[in-house]
Scaffold this motif. Structure first.
Motif, PDB file in Angstrom:
ATOM      1  N   HIS A  14     117.515   5.355 -42.474  1.00 20.83           N
ATOM      2  CA  HIS A  14     118.417   4.577 -41.590  1.00 20.83           C
ATOM      3  C   HIS A  14     117.659   3.350 -41.076  1.00 20.83           C
ATOM      4  CE1 HIS A  14     121.726   4.501 -38.371  1.00 20.83           C
ATOM      5  NE2 HIS A  14     121.032   3.374 -38.247  1.00 20.83           N
ATOM      6  N   HIS A  16     117.842  -1.067 -40.183  1.00 19.31           N
ATOM      7  CA  HIS A  16     118.492  -2.382 -40.069  1.00 19.31           C
ATOM      8  C   HIS A  16     117.464  -3.454 -40.421  1.00 19.31           C
ATOM      9  CE1 HIS A  16     121.973  -0.727 -37.834  1.00 19.31           C
ATOM     10  NE2 HIS A  16     121.071   0.136 -37.408  1.00 19.31           N
ATOM     11  N   MET A  40     121.410  -0.516 -43.436  1.00 22.22           N
ATOM     12  CA  MET A  40     122.667  -0.526 -42.687  1.00 22.22           C
ATOM     13  C   MET A  40     123.458  -1.806 -42.958  1.00 22.22           C
ATOM     14  SD  MET A  40     123.252   2.198 -41.144  1.00 22.22           S
ATOM     15  CE  MET A  40     122.357   3.469 -42.026  1.00 22.22           C
ATOM     16  N   LYS A 100     128.875   3.832 -44.427  1.00 22.38           N
ATOM     17  CA  LYS A 100     128.581   4.006 -43.000  1.00 22.38           C
ATOM     18  C   LYS A 100     129.839   3.878 -42.157  1.00 22.38           C
ATOM     19  CE  LYS A 100     126.239   4.244 -39.167  1.00 22.38           C
ATOM     20  NZ  LYS A 100     125.033   3.667 -38.633  1.00 22.38           N
ATOM     21  N   HIS A 175     120.913   9.305 -36.160  1.00 20.61           N
ATOM     22  CA  HIS A 175     120.182   9.191 -34.890  1.00 20.61           C
ATOM     23  C   HIS A 175     120.690  10.144 -33.811  1.00 20.61           C
ATOM     24  CE1 HIS A 175     123.621   6.610 -34.214  1.00 20.61           C
ATOM     25  NE2 HIS A 175     123.119   5.599 -34.900  1.00 20.61           N
ATOM     26  N   ASP A 248     116.280   3.972 -37.545  1.00 22.93           N
ATOM     27  CA  ASP A 248     117.223   3.104 -36.817  1.00 22.93           C
ATOM     28  C   ASP A 248     116.468   1.910 -36.223  1.00 22.93           C
ATOM     29  OD1 ASP A 248     119.646   2.150 -35.982  1.00 22.93           O
ATOM     30  OD2 ASP A 248     119.785   3.449 -34.230  1.00 22.93           O
TER      31      ASP A 248
HETATM   32 ZN    ZN Z   1     121.550   2.047 -36.763  1.00 20.82          ZN
END
Ligand code: ZN
Ligand code: DOR
Length: 345
Positions: A14, A16, A40, A100, A175, A248
């Protein structure tokens, strides 16, 4: 306690990376530690088609350092307009690993997300058929729900019915932040798994609010109580293959974080594996780090485990105070303060 560990190269399930000038910072930072990462799709505008995902992947690949084999695994952003045909195209594209789901307005760039799940039935049925996992930002968005309760409410009201309506769908609850979510995942069938971030393993809400508001500790789902953090640590270090690494890591410009209305997101990628090692050591379970970081995620996604290795050494070192990109800067978690483990490259 061992001062050096060799692990199968981990993956980040996960991540970004953002787009444009930020990629010059974010891609090499993640490629340093991770073999693969689930990217993501919450750009602005979001990545809703296979064509957009493949173009985004090409922009990412331009920033992968020459000696690295870092592989971005792309995702589509589910909207109420996502068609079964687009999902079929995604299922046929080897570069697309998952879809997602953001509840509408739950977090950064989620305006195009889902308000009514039933409008996604066609896409979800198609994902189930294709074996494409659904990755969920699990927070209820009904107005009035306390921000600290949004995850727990989501489990009952949204997730439970969803997994019953689609009995073969593979789902990752992303998460997780609460003891309730850990327990929900533990009791669910093996097709439901969860990622856990390094920041939710290391921080609780006091780290956000006590002694002054710390914008660089603000993320969504928001940091919870110490007893929740303890439940996450226990789950991550339990050896259960249902919990695996997903940072994340979510960079924002410093000016957007240090603001009267600051953005949610913590940039952990530059020392991600080191931060997880710290957390696992706290739990007395460094020997369980490799399963969580390098094995269970690949197994869940039915991908081969990485065949190269990384070395972690006990060593005090520090990240820079910030990373410059374009005309901005990104402040990482633990900026300019000592870390206990170091990945040797
Ligand atoms: Zn995220
Ligand atoms: O803290 C977060 N930041 N949580 C999310 O769900 C999104 C992410 C982001 O994209 O900034």
């Amino acid at each position: 306690m061992a001062d050096e560990m060799i692990l199968t190269r981990p993956d980040d399930w996960h991540l970004h990376l953002r787009d444009g000038a930020m990629l010059a910072v974010t891609v090499p930072c993640s490629a340093r530690s991770f073999g693969r990462a689930i990217i993501m799709p919450n750009l602005n505008p979001p990545i809703t088609t296979v064509q957009q995902a493949l173009a985004y992947r090409a922009r990412i690949l331009r920033h992968v350092p020459a000696q690295s084999a870092f592989e971005p695994l792309m995702t589509l952003y589910l909207t109420e307009a996502t068609s079964g045909r687009e999902i079929e195209r995604a299922g046929a594209a080897s570069a697309i690993a998952a879809v997602k789901l953001y509840p509408a307005n739950a977090t950064t760039h989620s305006e195009a997300g889902v308000s009514d799940w039933r409008r996604c039935d066609e896409a979800l049925a198609c994902m189930q058929e294709q074996g494409l996992p659904l990755l969920i930002h699990g927070e209820a968005i009904t107005p009035g729900i306390d921000i600290f309760d949004r995850e727990a409410v989501f489990l009952e009201r949204e997730l439970e019915p969803l997994i019953q309506r689609f009995p073969q769908l593979k789902v990752v609850l992303e998460h997780v932040t609460t003891a309730a979510a850990v327990e929900f995942v533990r009791q669910a069938p093996p097709r439901l798994a969860a990622t856990i971030t390094a920041h939710h393993l290391l921080l609780n809400r006091n780290d956000l609010l006590l002694g002054g508001l710390r914008p660089h500790h603000y993320c969504l789902p928001i940091l919870k109580r110490e007893r929740d953090r303890q439940a996450l640590l226990a789950a991550a270090s339990s050896g259960s293959p249902k919990y695996f690494l997903g940072t994340d890591s979510a960079p924002h410009a410093r000016s957007s974080k240090e603001s009267a209305c600051g953005c949610a997101g913590i940039y952990t990628a530059p020392a991600a594996l080191e931060l997880y090692a710290e957390a696992f050591e706290q739990a007395g379970s460094l020997n369980r780090l490799e399963g969580f970081a390098s094995h269970f995620g690949a197994d869940f996604y039915a991908l081969p485990r990485n065949t190269t290795a990384v070395r972690l050494r006990r060593e005090s070192w520090s990240l820079p105070a910030s990373y410059r990109y374009g005309r901005g800067a990104i402040v990482p978690l633990r900026a300019a303060s000592p870390l206990q483990w170091r990945l040797i490259t």
